[in-house]
Design a protein around this motif. Structure first.
Motif, PDB file in Angstrom:
ATOM      1  N   ASP A  96       0.851  -1.095   0.116  1.00  0.00           N
ATOM      2  CA  ASP A  96      -0.012  -0.166   0.143  1.00  0.00           C
ATOM      3  C   ASP A  96       0.698   1.302   0.097  1.00  0.00           C
ATOM      4  O   ASP A  96       0.544   2.167  -0.654  1.00  0.00           O
ATOM      5  CB  ASP A  96      -1.055  -0.208   1.174  1.00  0.00           C
ATOM      6  CG  ASP A  96      -0.582   0.050   2.417  1.00  0.00           C
ATOM      7  OD1 ASP A  96       0.955  -0.567   2.616  1.00  0.00           O
ATOM      8  OD2 ASP A  96      -1.126   0.294   3.462  1.00  0.00           O
ATOM      9  N   LYS A  97       1.992   1.295   0.603  1.00  0.00           N
ATOM     10  CA  LYS A  97       2.808   2.286   0.771  1.00  0.00           C
ATOM     11  C   LYS A  97       3.649   2.458  -0.553  1.00  0.00           C
ATOM     12  O   LYS A  97       3.737   3.808  -1.248  1.00  0.00           O
ATOM     13  CB  LYS A  97       4.153   2.386   1.750  1.00  0.00           C
ATOM     14  CG  LYS A  97       3.413   2.022   3.375  1.00  0.00           C
ATOM     15  CD  LYS A  97       3.201   3.533   3.676  1.00  0.00           C
ATOM     16  CE  LYS A  97       2.856   3.217   5.168  1.00  0.00           C
ATOM     17  NZ  LYS A  97       2.418   4.743   5.522  1.00  0.00           N
ATOM     18  N   LEU A  98       4.064   1.570  -1.062  1.00  0.00           N
ATOM     19  CA  LEU A  98       4.410   1.590  -2.671  1.00  0.00           C
ATOM     20  C   LEU A  98       3.493   2.134  -3.500  1.00  0.00           C
ATOM     21  O   LEU A  98       3.856   2.849  -4.398  1.00  0.00           O
ATOM     22  CB  LEU A  98       5.040  -0.008  -3.138  1.00  0.00           C
ATOM     23  CG  LEU A  98       5.796  -0.034  -4.328  1.00  0.00           C
ATOM     24  CD1 LEU A  98       7.192   0.819  -4.168  1.00  0.00           C
ATOM     25  CD2 LEU A  98       5.925  -1.484  -4.491  1.00  0.00           C
ATOM     26  N   VAL A  99       2.213   1.711  -3.519  1.00  0.00           N
ATOM     27  CA  VAL A  99       1.564   2.242  -4.630  1.00  0.00           C
ATOM     28  C   VAL A  99       1.259   3.567  -4.536  1.00  0.00           C
ATOM     29  O   VAL A  99       1.088   4.510  -5.419  1.00  0.00           O
ATOM     30  CB  VAL A  99      -0.079   1.274  -4.347  1.00  0.00           C
ATOM     31  CG1 VAL A  99      -1.052   2.030  -5.194  1.00  0.00           C
ATOM     32  CG2 VAL A  99       0.165   0.059  -4.854  1.00  0.00           C
ATOM     33  N   GLU A 100       1.134   4.002  -3.033  1.00  0.00           N
ATOM     34  CA  GLU A 100       0.781   5.385  -2.662  1.00  0.00           C
ATOM     35  C   GLU A 100       1.943   6.203  -3.312  1.00  0.00           C
ATOM     36  O   GLU A 100       1.973   7.341  -3.799  1.00  0.00           O
ATOM     37  CB  GLU A 100       0.747   5.804  -1.212  1.00  0.00           C
ATOM     38  CG  GLU A 100       0.423   6.905  -0.668  1.00  0.00           C
ATOM     39  CD  GLU A 100       0.302   7.207   0.828  1.00  0.00           C
ATOM     40  OE1 GLU A 100       0.553   8.226   1.553  1.00  0.00           O
ATOM     41  OE2 GLU A 100       0.028   6.099   1.201  1.00  0.00           O
ATOM     42  N   ARG A 101       3.502   5.975  -3.052  1.00  0.00           N
ATOM     43  CA  ARG A 101       4.435   6.605  -3.736  1.00  0.00           C
ATOM     44  C   ARG A 101       4.526   6.695  -5.009  1.00  0.00           C
ATOM     45  O   ARG A 101       4.808   7.613  -5.615  1.00  0.00           O
ATOM     46  CB  ARG A 101       5.735   5.820  -2.969  1.00  0.00           C
ATOM     47  CG  ARG A 101       6.997   6.787  -3.561  1.00  0.00           C
ATOM     48  CD  ARG A 101       8.188   6.405  -2.503  1.00  0.00           C
ATOM     49  NE  ARG A 101       8.634   4.616  -2.771  1.00  0.00           N
ATOM     50  CZ  ARG A 101       9.327   4.053  -3.782  1.00  0.00           C
ATOM     51  NH1 ARG A 101       9.627   4.864  -4.579  1.00  0.00           N
ATOM     52  NH2 ARG A 101       9.223   2.796  -3.669  1.00  0.00           N
ATOM     53  N   VAL A 102       3.991   5.580  -5.873  1.00  0.00           N
ATOM     54  CA  VAL A 102       3.951   5.603  -7.302  1.00  0.00           C
ATOM     55  C   VAL A 102       2.894   6.704  -7.780  1.00  0.00           C
ATOM     56  O   VAL A 102       3.134   7.353  -8.812  1.00  0.00           O
ATOM     57  CB  VAL A 102       3.623   4.280  -7.867  1.00  0.00           C
ATOM     58  CG1 VAL A 102       3.491   4.315  -9.439  1.00  0.00           C
ATOM     59  CG2 VAL A 102       5.015   3.516  -7.671  1.00  0.00           C
ATOM     60  N   PHE A 103       1.755   6.698  -7.056  1.00  0.00           N
ATOM     61  CA  PHE A 103       0.669   7.751  -7.393  1.00  0.00           C
ATOM     62  C   PHE A 103       1.115   8.998  -7.348  1.00  0.00           C
ATOM     63  O   PHE A 103       0.714   9.856  -7.941  1.00  0.00           O
ATOM     64  CB  PHE A 103      -0.603   7.198  -6.452  1.00  0.00           C
ATOM     65  CG  PHE A 103      -1.696   8.114  -6.846  1.00  0.00           C
ATOM     66  CD1 PHE A 103      -2.430   7.996  -8.108  1.00  0.00           C
ATOM     67  CD2 PHE A 103      -2.181   9.228  -5.760  1.00  0.00           C
ATOM     68  CE1 PHE A 103      -3.479   8.944  -8.199  1.00  0.00           C
ATOM     69  CE2 PHE A 103      -3.083   9.935  -6.048  1.00  0.00           C
ATOM     70  CZ  PHE A 103      -3.874   9.757  -7.362  1.00  0.00           C
ATOM     71  N   LEU A 104       2.017   9.261  -6.200  1.00  0.00           N
ATOM     72  CA  LEU A 104       2.385  10.544  -5.761  1.00  0.00           C
ATOM     73  C   LEU A 104       3.416  10.728  -6.865  1.00  0.00           C
ATOM     74  O   LEU A 104       3.506  12.176  -7.437  1.00  0.00           O
ATOM     75  CB  LEU A 104       2.925  10.756  -4.584  1.00  0.00           C
ATOM     76  CG  LEU A 104       2.023  10.813  -3.448  1.00  0.00           C
ATOM     77  CD1 LEU A 104       2.693  10.843  -1.978  1.00  0.00           C
ATOM     78  CD2 LEU A 104       1.162  12.133  -3.459  1.00  0.00           C
ATOM     79  N   GLN A 105       4.321   9.970  -7.338  1.00  0.00           N
ATOM     80  CA  GLN A 105       5.312  10.396  -8.370  1.00  0.00           C
ATOM     81  C   GLN A 105       4.424  10.659  -9.735  1.00  0.00           C
ATOM     82  O   GLN A 105       4.970  11.688 -10.431  1.00  0.00           O
ATOM     83  CB  GLN A 105       6.168   9.197  -8.596  1.00  0.00           C
ATOM     84  CG  GLN A 105       7.251   9.016  -7.382  1.00  0.00           C
ATOM     85  CD  GLN A 105       8.248   7.656  -7.491  1.00  0.00           C
ATOM     86  OE1 GLN A 105       7.715   6.850  -8.450  1.00  0.00           O
ATOM     87  NE2 GLN A 105       9.056   7.679  -6.982  1.00  0.00           N
ATOM     88  N   ARG A 106       3.590  10.104  -9.880  1.00  0.00           N
ATOM     89  CA  ARG A 106       2.688  10.280 -11.251  1.00  0.00           C
ATOM     90  C   ARG A 106       2.192  11.387 -11.238  1.00  0.00           C
ATOM     91  O   ARG A 106       1.961  12.484 -12.400  1.00  0.00           O
ATOM     92  CB  ARG A 106       1.710   9.303 -11.393  1.00  0.00           C
ATOM     93  CG  ARG A 106       2.250   8.006 -12.163  1.00  0.00           C
ATOM     94  CD  ARG A 106       0.998   7.001 -12.345  1.00  0.00           C
ATOM     95  NE  ARG A 106       1.209   5.858 -13.049  1.00  0.00           N
ATOM     96  CZ  ARG A 106       0.662   4.766 -12.998  1.00  0.00           C
ATOM     97  NH1 ARG A 106      -0.673   4.896 -12.907  1.00  0.00           N
ATOM     98  NH2 ARG A 106       1.107   3.537 -13.559  1.00  0.00           N
ATOM     99  N   GLU A 107       1.615  11.982 -10.246  1.00  0.00           N
ATOM    100  CA  GLU A 107       1.169  13.247  -9.819  1.00  0.00           C
ATOM    101  C   GLU A 107       2.136  14.543 -10.183  1.00  0.00           C
ATOM    102  O   GLU A 107       1.957  15.513 -10.778  1.00  0.00           O
ATOM    103  CB  GLU A 107       0.249  13.468  -8.555  1.00  0.00           C
ATOM    104  CG  GLU A 107      -0.819  12.926  -8.501  1.00  0.00           C
ATOM    105  CD  GLU A 107      -1.707  12.989  -7.209  1.00  0.00           C
ATOM    106  OE1 GLU A 107      -1.189  13.738  -6.294  1.00  0.00           O
ATOM    107  OE2 GLU A 107      -2.885  12.649  -7.094  1.00  0.00           O
ATOM    108  N   LEU A 108       3.288  14.058  -9.631  1.00  0.00           N
ATOM    109  CA  LEU A 108       4.499  15.214  -9.961  1.00  0.00           C
ATOM    110  C   LEU A 108       4.799  15.346 -11.442  1.00  0.00           C
ATOM    111  O   LEU A 108       5.040  16.279 -11.781  1.00  0.00           O
ATOM    112  CB  LEU A 108       5.519  14.775  -8.953  1.00  0.00           C
ATOM    113  CG  LEU A 108       5.476  14.967  -7.512  1.00  0.00           C
ATOM    114  CD1 LEU A 108       6.675  14.540  -6.794  1.00  0.00           C
ATOM    115  CD2 LEU A 108       5.454  16.486  -7.213  1.00  0.00           C
TER     116      LEU A 108
END
Length: 111
Positions: A96-108
């Protein structure tokens, strides 16, 4: 056939109690295999030692079975504590932490 100790219940009498002990064990624990193990352990104790009062065989067998369950529970608790203290921390992030980090990277990247 193994020799019977003086004062221990007759093997035939003990065999008559096995189905009753099995029902008791299954009422105490949900795990069928554990219930069978408890019955076997109770039979071993009954063949090695005699109850103090010969007329109280069922009550004595029930107490031996409950003691076996208590010993099993304590042993499992100690084993889990040893495993937890010896366990290494996970090398990877939880999913879940990994998915959240990837999601934030995509937003950036999109920003």
């Amino acid at each position: 056939m193994t020799p019977q100790r003086a004062g221990s219940p007759d093997q035939a009498l003990l065999l008559e109690q096995v189905s009753w002990m099995r029902r008791l064990a299954r009422a105490l624990v949900a795990d069928r295999d554990l219930a069978d193990d408890l019955v076997q352990e109770t039979c071993v104790v009954a063949l090695e030692r005699a109850p103090r009062e010969a007329g109280m065989l069922r009550a004595w067998l029930a107490e031996v079975l409950r003691n076996a369950l208590r010993q099993h529970t304590r042993s499992q608790g100690r084993r889990l504590a040893r495993e937890e203290s010896a366990a290494r921390p996970e090398a990877l992030e939880p999913a879940d932490k990994l998915v959240e980090r990837v999601f934030l990277q995509r937003e950036l990247v999109n920003a």
